[in-house]
Design an enzyme around this catalytic site. Structure first.
Site, PDB file in Angstrom:
ATOM      1  N   PHE A 148      47.769  39.103  46.993  1.00 26.13           N
ATOM      2  CA  PHE A 148      48.952  39.843  46.562  1.00 26.13           C
ATOM      3  C   PHE A 148      49.000  41.160  47.316  1.00 26.13           C
ATOM      4  O   PHE A 148      48.163  42.051  47.102  1.00 26.13           O
ATOM      5  CB  PHE A 148      48.906  40.104  45.057  1.00 26.13           C
TER       6      PHE A 148
ATOM      7  N   GLY B  35      39.487  42.987  39.271  1.00 25.67           N
ATOM      8  CA  GLY B  35      38.443  42.307  38.515  1.00 25.67           C
ATOM      9  C   GLY B  35      38.977  41.381  37.445  1.00 25.67           C
ATOM     10  O   GLY B  35      38.350  40.362  37.132  1.00 25.67           O
TER      11      GLY B  35
ATOM     12  N   HIS C  40      33.682  48.203  30.326  1.00 23.49           N
ATOM     13  CA  HIS C  40      33.490  48.451  31.760  1.00 23.49           C
ATOM     14  C   HIS C  40      32.110  49.079  32.017  1.00 23.49           C
ATOM     15  O   HIS C  40      31.999  50.154  32.632  1.00 23.49           O
ATOM     16  CB  HIS C  40      34.595  49.345  32.315  1.00 23.49           C
TER      17      HIS C  40
ATOM     18  N   THR D 209      40.144  47.052  40.475  1.00 24.06           N
ATOM     19  CA  THR D 209      39.688  46.449  41.728  1.00 24.06           C
ATOM     20  C   THR D 209      40.058  44.964  41.803  1.00 24.06           C
ATOM     21  O   THR D 209      39.509  44.239  42.629  1.00 24.06           O
ATOM     22  CB  THR D 209      38.161  46.587  41.874  1.00 24.06           C
TER      23      THR D 209
ATOM     24  N   THR E 189      41.717  39.499  37.614  1.00 21.40           N
ATOM     25  CA  THR E 189      42.082  38.246  38.282  1.00 21.40           C
ATOM     26  C   THR E 189      40.846  37.455  38.674  1.00 21.40           C
ATOM     27  O   THR E 189      40.776  36.242  38.455  1.00 21.40           O
ATOM     28  CB  THR E 189      42.928  38.546  39.534  1.00 21.40           C
TER      29      THR E 189
ATOM     30  N   THR F 289      44.924  33.761  45.857  1.00 18.52           N
ATOM     31  CA  THR F 289      46.196  34.245  46.391  1.00 18.52           C
ATOM     32  C   THR F 289      46.085  35.725  46.718  1.00 18.52           C
ATOM     33  O   THR F 289      45.558  36.505  45.925  1.00 18.52           O
ATOM     34  CB  THR F 289      47.333  34.025  45.384  1.00 18.52           C
TER      35      THR F 289
ATOM     36  N   TRP G  39      32.847  42.572  26.067  1.00 19.05           N
ATOM     37  CA  TRP G  39      32.216  43.822  26.507  1.00 19.05           C
ATOM     38  C   TRP G  39      30.931  44.043  25.704  1.00 19.05           C
ATOM     39  O   TRP G  39      30.799  45.016  24.961  1.00 19.05           O
ATOM     40  CB  TRP G  39      33.165  44.998  26.336  1.00 19.05           C
TER      41      TRP G  39
ATOM     42  N   ARG H  40      51.244  47.716  42.130  1.00 24.08           N
ATOM     43  CA  ARG H  40      51.791  48.992  41.658  1.00 24.08           C
ATOM     44  C   ARG H  40      51.404  50.132  42.590  1.00 24.08           C
ATOM     45  O   ARG H  40      52.169  51.075  42.809  1.00 24.08           O
ATOM     46  CB  ARG H  40      51.304  49.266  40.235  1.00 24.08           C
TER      47      ARG H  40
ATOM     48  N   LYS I 221      38.507  35.375  24.989  1.00 27.56           N
ATOM     49  CA  LYS I 221      37.238  34.928  25.546  1.00 27.56           C
ATOM     50  C   LYS I 221      37.184  33.410  25.622  1.00 27.56           C
ATOM     51  O   LYS I 221      37.778  32.701  24.811  1.00 27.56           O
ATOM     52  CB  LYS I 221      36.065  35.454  24.711  1.00 27.56           C
TER      53      LYS I 221
END
Length: 471
Positions: free
Chosen positions: A379, A158, A209, A156, A160, A377, A204, A383, A183
Site C-alpha cells: 500500500f 504491525g 505494545h 509500522t 496488517t 499487498t 497484550w 495517512r 484474538k
C-alpha cells in the site's frame, strides 16, 4: 617492334583484370557496380554498358543485405549494471560455472516493487555483515515447544502483518479466528498450546505494545504458565520478529493517530522490575488525550515517546538506566541505545520493512519454512503519505528521530543484503538440483539393457539342449 609492344601492353591489361576480379570478391560495397563492369564485354558494339536484368538486381540486393553487419541480440535476463554495482531490487544474477549454459533454465520473475523505468539507483551495500548475519534459516518446531514472538512497534504496519500471522499462513492446524473476537486460537497440531505470541493470539499479555526489554523478561514466564500439560523435557526456543518503517512516515502516522485520540497511556514500560515514575516519563498533554494536536505541538514536546521510538523499543533499556535520564550523559546514552538496537535487530530471527511487503513475505517464508496463502499487498497510499509538509518540518522530524534514521539505514541495508543472499542461495540449490536431474537422466540412458541378438538366443538354446541330453 610491334610484337614487343604487344607483349608490354598485355602485361598491364592482365594485371588490371586480375585486380578488378579480386576487388569484386573482396570489397563488400562492390556488388552492383563490379557486376555491371563484368557485363560490359557482353555488350559488344554498344556505347553504354548493358544494364543488369531484374534477377541480377534482386540477387545483388540480397547479397548486399547479407553483407551488412547484423545488430547483436540482447543477452538473456536483465542487463548488467555498472562495475561495482549489484543487481537492482528483484534482479539477481544466478551464480554458476563459467561458460556453461543450462537448458530449460527459468528466468526470475520480475519484482513488482522494482521500478519499471530503472529510475532508482542500484543497491550498493554500505555495511559489512558476516555470512551468519545474512543467513536466516530457522528450524521452527511448531509441534514442539518453539514460539514466535512478535514485537509490535506502533505505526509500522504491525497490525496488517499480525493478521497475516493468524489468518494467512498455510498450516496443518490453522488458527481459529471467530467473527467478533479480537484474538485467534493458534494451537499446535494435536495440542492445546500456542506457538505464537502476538496481539492477535495471546493479546497484550506483557503490556500494551511491549518493547524488547519487556518481552524478553516477560514472555518466558507467561509461556510457562500457559504450557499445559507442563512438559520440561524439551527446551523452548523463542524466535523474536518485528517490523520497521521509514522514520519520517512512521512519525507522521503516529501524529495523525494521536490527533484522532490515541494515547497508549496504558502501556507499562516495565524495566528492571518497575514502571517509570511521572518525573522520569512526564506526559505531553494535561487531559485524557491529545486530540487535535498540531504537528508543531507534537514536535515541541521533549518527552514525546514518538521520538526515536523504534530505537527505544528495540534496545535493552536496562543498559542506560531505563527511563532515568540522569543515569548517564545524553551522548553516551544515545550511543548505547543505538548500538543495542542494532545488535538486537541483527540477532532477531526475522524482521521486515513496511516499504517492501513482497520481500518481507519472501524472507519470512524462507526463514521459517512456512508459506502464506495469499501474497502481501504493497500500500503506497497511507495517512502519512497524504500529509503535506514543508522541507523545514521534514528536517525537524529527521532531527528529532536521528537515532531512528541511523537504525533504519542499517536495517534497510541488512534487509536488502539478506534478500539478495537468500535469492542467491536459492538459485544455487535450484541449479544444483537441475544438474543432478540431468545427470541421472544421462545415467539412465547409458545403462539401458542391450538388445538380444541371434547369437544370444542360440546360446540359450544350446544350454537347454545340453541339459536335456544330460537328463
Amino acid at each position: 617492334m610491334d610484337e614487343r609492344f604487344n607483349k608490354w601492353l598485355l602485361t598491364p591489361v592482365l594485371t588490371l583484370l586480375f585486380v578488378v576480379i579480386m576487388y569484386q570478391y573482396v570489397s563488400p560495397s562492390c556488388t552492383s557496380s563490379c557486376a555491371n563492369f563484368a557485363e560490359q564485354p557482353r555488350a559488344a558494339g554498344a556505347g553504354q554498358p548493358a544494364a543488369p536484368g531484374p534477377a541480377r538486381r534482386a540477387q545483388a540486393r540480397l547479397e548486399e543485405r547479407e553483407r551488412r553487419p547484423q545488430p547483436a541480440l540482447p543477452p538473456r535476463g536483465a542487463p548488467e549494471g555498472p562495475r561495482g554495482d549489484v543487481a537492482p531490487e528483484g534482479e539477481d544474477e544466478e551464480p554458476g560455472d563459467a561458460g556453461e549454459e543450462e537448458e530449460g533454465e527459468e528466468e526470475e520473475e520480475p519484482d513488482p516493487e522494482a521500478p519499471d523505468n530503472g529510475s532508482l539507483p542500484r543497491f550498493v551495500p554500505r555495511f559489512n555483515f558476516t555470512p551468519k548475519d545474512l543467513t536466516r534459516f530457522v528450524d521452527f518446531d511448531i509441534k514442539g515447544r518453539d514460539v514466535i514472538v512478535f514485537l509490535h512497534i506502533q505505526k509500522t504496519g504491525g497490525t496488517t502483518f499480525g493478521r497475516h500471522l493468524v489468518k494467512n499462513i498455510r498450516l496443518e492446524q490453522p488458527c481459529s479466528c471467530k467473527t467478533g473476537q479480537k484474538k485467534c486460537t493458534c494451537h499446535r497440531p494435536g495440542k492445546k498450546e500456542t506457538w505464537l505470541f502476538s496481539r492477535f493470539s495471546t493479546g497484550w499479555s506483557c503490556g500494551l505494545h511491549a518493547d524488547w526489554t519487556e518481552l524478553t523478561n516477560c514472555v518466558p514466564a507467561i509461556m510457562e504458565k500457559k504450557d499445559f500439560p507442563r512438559n520440561h523435557s524439551h527446551t523452548r526456543n523463542f524466535y523474536y520478529i518485528t517490523m520497521l518503517r521509514d522514520p519520517v512516515s512512521r512519525y507522521l502516522s503516529e501524529w495523525k493517530h494521536v490527533q484522532r485520540g490515541a494515547t497508549w497511556k496504558t502501556s507499562l514500560h516495565m524495566c528492571d522490575g518497575r514502571s517509570p515514575t511521572p518525573d522520569e516519563l512526564p506526559t505531553c498533554y494535561p487531559g485524557d488525550d491529545w486530540s487535535g494536536v498540531s504537528l508543531q505541538e507534537f514536535m515541541d514536546c521533549t518527552y514525546n515517546l514518538a521520538n526515536n521510538r523504534q530505537v527505544r523499543m528495540l534496545a535493552d533499556l536496562s543498559l542506560v538506566g531505563c527511563y532515568n535520564l540522569t543515569f548517564m550523559n545524553e551522548s553516551e546514552r544515545n550511543t548505547i541505545l543505538l548500538q543495542s538496537a542494532k545488535n538486537n535487530l541483527k540477532n532477531m530471527a526475522f524482521f521486515g520493512l513496511t516499504e517492501f511487503q513482497r520481500k518481507t513475505q519472501f524472507l519470512f517464508e524462507r526463514t521459517f519454512n512456512l508459506k502464506f496463502i495469499s501474497p502481501f499487498t504493497q500500500f503506497n497510499i497511507t495517512r502519512a503519505s497524504n500529509v503535506e509538509i514543508n522541507e523545514g518540518s521534514r528536517q525537524r522530524i529527521e532531527e528529532l528521530n536521528f537515532l531512528d534514521m541511523q537504525l533504519y539505514e542499517y536495517a534497510k541495508d541488512l534487509f536488502q543484503q539478506r534478500y539478495h543472499r537468500t535469492k542467491q542461495l536459492e538459485h544455487q540449490r535450484d541449479r544444483q538440483k537441475r544438474k543432478e536431474e540431468r545427470r541421472q537422466q544421462r545415467g539412465y540412458k547409458g545403462h539401458r539393457w542391450p538388445k538380444e541378438d541371434g547369437n544370444t538366443e542360440g546360446a540359450v538354446t544350446e544350454d537347454y539342449n545340453s541339459q536335456v541330453v544330460r537328463w
